[in-house]
Enzyme design. Sequence first.
Site, PDB file in Angstrom:
ATOM      1  N   ALA A 248       0.901  -0.881   0.095  1.00 46.02           N
ATOM      2  CA  ALA A 248      -0.157  -0.266   0.172  1.00 46.02           C
ATOM      3  C   ALA A 248       0.757   1.052  -0.253  1.00 46.02           C
ATOM      4  O   ALA A 248       0.772   2.073  -0.621  1.00 46.02           O
ATOM      5  CB  ALA A 248      -1.014   0.138   1.366  1.00 46.02           C
ATOM      6  N   THR A 249       1.826   1.360   0.928  1.00 45.65           N
ATOM      7  CA  THR A 249       2.524   2.153   0.317  1.00 45.65           C
ATOM      8  C   THR A 249       3.415   2.794  -0.899  1.00 45.65           C
ATOM      9  O   THR A 249       2.944   4.150  -0.894  1.00 45.65           O
ATOM     10  CB  THR A 249       3.793   2.410   1.252  1.00 45.65           C
TER      11      THR A 249
ATOM     12  N   ASN B 278      -6.094   3.662  10.329  1.00 47.25           N
ATOM     13  CA  ASN B 278      -5.892   3.145  11.346  1.00 47.25           C
ATOM     14  C   ASN B 278      -5.356   2.825  12.683  1.00 47.25           C
ATOM     15  O   ASN B 278      -4.848   1.789  12.826  1.00 47.25           O
ATOM     16  CB  ASN B 278      -3.918   2.674  10.490  1.00 47.25           C
TER      17      ASN B 278
ATOM     18  N   GLN C 286      -7.222  -0.555   5.446  1.00 47.16           N
ATOM     19  CA  GLN C 286      -7.782  -1.268   6.397  1.00 47.16           C
ATOM     20  C   GLN C 286      -9.126  -1.360   6.670  1.00 47.16           C
ATOM     21  O   GLN C 286      -9.520  -2.171   7.181  1.00 47.16           O
ATOM     22  CB  GLN C 286      -7.948  -0.070   7.972  1.00 47.16           C
TER      23      GLN C 286
ATOM     24  N   SER D 192      -4.174  -3.296   0.781  1.00 53.11           N
ATOM     25  CA  SER D 192      -2.727  -4.386   1.017  1.00 53.11           C
ATOM     26  C   SER D 192      -2.820  -5.196   1.088  1.00 53.11           C
ATOM     27  O   SER D 192      -3.920  -6.008   1.962  1.00 53.11           O
ATOM     28  CB  SER D 192      -2.408  -3.677   1.837  1.00 53.11           C
TER      29      SER D 192
ATOM     30  N   HIS E 204      -0.739  -7.645   3.174  1.00 53.08           N
ATOM     31  CA  HIS E 204      -0.986  -8.426   4.574  1.00 53.08           C
ATOM     32  C   HIS E 204      -1.610  -7.466   5.402  1.00 53.08           C
ATOM     33  O   HIS E 204      -1.541  -8.301   6.708  1.00 53.08           O
ATOM     34  CB  HIS E 204       0.859  -8.275   4.891  1.00 53.08           C
TER      35      HIS E 204
ATOM     36  N   THR F 217      10.047  -7.329 -12.734  1.00 58.19           N
ATOM     37  CA  THR F 217       8.924  -8.945 -12.934  1.00 58.19           C
ATOM     38  C   THR F 217       7.837  -8.403 -12.220  1.00 58.19           C
ATOM     39  O   THR F 217       8.605  -8.314 -10.903  1.00 58.19           O
ATOM     40  CB  THR F 217      10.607  -9.769 -13.378  1.00 58.19           C
TER      41      THR F 217
ATOM     42  N   CYS G  54       6.484   6.550  23.722  1.00 59.91           N
ATOM     43  CA  CYS G  54       7.569   6.287  23.790  1.00 59.91           C
ATOM     44  C   CYS G  54       7.981   5.093  23.284  1.00 59.91           C
ATOM     45  O   CYS G  54       8.924   4.374  23.399  1.00 59.91           O
ATOM     46  CB  CYS G  54       7.411   5.987  25.541  1.00 59.91           C
TER      47      CYS G  54
END
Lengths: 141, 412
Positions: free
Chosen positions: B75-76, B161, B189, B209, B211, B250, B336
């Site tokens: 997706a990026t 997200n 998402q 995406s 994954h 490819t 953090c």
Amino acid sequence: MAYSEKVVDHYQNPRNVGSFGASSDVKTRTDIGVGIVGAPECGDVMQLQLKVTADGVIEDAKFKCFGCGSAIASSSLATEWVKGRTVDEALQIKNTQIVEELALPPVKIHCSVLAEDSIRAAIEDWKKKNGIAVAEEAHAH
Amino acid sequence: MAVKTPIYLDNAATTRCDPRVVEAMLPYFSEKFGNAGSRNHRFGWDAEDGIETAREQAAKLIGADAKEVIFTSGATESNNLAVKGAAEIYAKAPAGQQGRGHIITCTIEHKAVLDPCKRLQREGFDVTFLEPPADGVITAEMVRAAMRPDTILVSIMWANNEIGTINEVPEIGRLCHEKGVIFHTDGTQWVGKMPTDVERDCIDLLSWSGHKMYGPKGVGALYVRRRKPRVRLEALIDGGGQERGMRSGTQNVTGIVGFGKACELCMAEMEHDRERLLKLRRRLEDGLSGRMEVVQVNGHRDRRLPHISNISFGFVEGESLMMGIKEIACSSGSACTSASLEPSYVLKGLGVGDELAHSSLRLSFGRWTTEEEVDFAVESIAKAVEHLRKLSPLYDLYKEGVDLSTIEWQHH
């Protein structure tokens, strides 16, 4: 992030948690020095209360901490280290010693700085309440 | 029933690949290992067949034609190709000049949209970053108000997200079509979890995406509308001209085959999965709210994806909370947990107070999450919050009735 065993131990079994009374009560007690450093929006607030004898020995210490595991461990460790010391000895505690003892990574150094600052702030509060001049010391981060 | 730990409640970060997807991929590692670009032998044809089947499966999931699906590395890349590729083609002035056109996006997009937009801003485009209201939903009205005569592109994510809120996507799409502006949405998402129809929803460019929907990592897709309007893109990667020239290189045949299978499974199981996930989310949120005070679910109460729950636990810092729930894999909005020491820009963007942003967890469910796991999570989180509130000076002040905002804190 992996934490050192000592950080995990302080997190799970924090030493000297608590306070010597409600914030409004301890404000007026001359045997108690209170240091509150940090801010909620920064993700760290440490509160250190020291019970100090008239001749300047830290008899007891209590802390509370809103912050990450390293911040909790740093403040818990600070209470262990200051107990039994004189205020002047306690002022010698440096954040680098805390970093070393807890094996804090660079991104967590600010936690140790906060712990050092809380000791300083609590002792200054006690000195002010007892009319003792606070040494002017450049202390900037 | 004893649950097996660690428990995975971070399905918005990534999902486990479905075993049926892995099964479908396997032949393409071995006997069907060909290059889909080899047009004159069996090996090449087999690979090409695998890719074209996947393209059909992907297109079906979003109501598109197979020719409109471009495979990418994720997706990026899809977001980069959509935003930069469209801006370059529809620019009002050549590279090197100012006033190249206006783009509308929002402050709580994923970095894979925000950063390309910021780059375009440096390269002569004007960008409006819409600020969401407290419920996190970007509306068509907000987009309409930001429209200018030189607006060329709108990029608004379908669902967020971090908090799972759902933006007014069909409405924004209709508005863009009415104004003749290209509309891109990051559906990472959303797609695979919720019904999607690029025709009905008026979408020109849609990124998603593999994954995040039980497919493999390293593969994604971009839907590129071919009719009404025919959307053109400037390629980012030049070379052999694969994927209609929009994405040379490819093809990742195994990944693409897995992606297609994942799309097919999501399509078949969507209704069932969605209801299950919604039940789990309710169970978690009700469980936590019932166990403790000052618990805040972030984002719109109802207009939210079924599998994401973002919750702030007052007076407790997020990273220390995660330390106390080591058996649960999840995310935190706490500063953090990131190198930047800044709390989540998404929660800040919503106007969630900084201290509550530091106190947040994102828990996200998936196809294999069970009720027992959710119950275990509720129990662990409640215990950890209790432990940390005993340590928290802020909780003391709250209990004493002190308004935290009236205190002058010593900032660093």
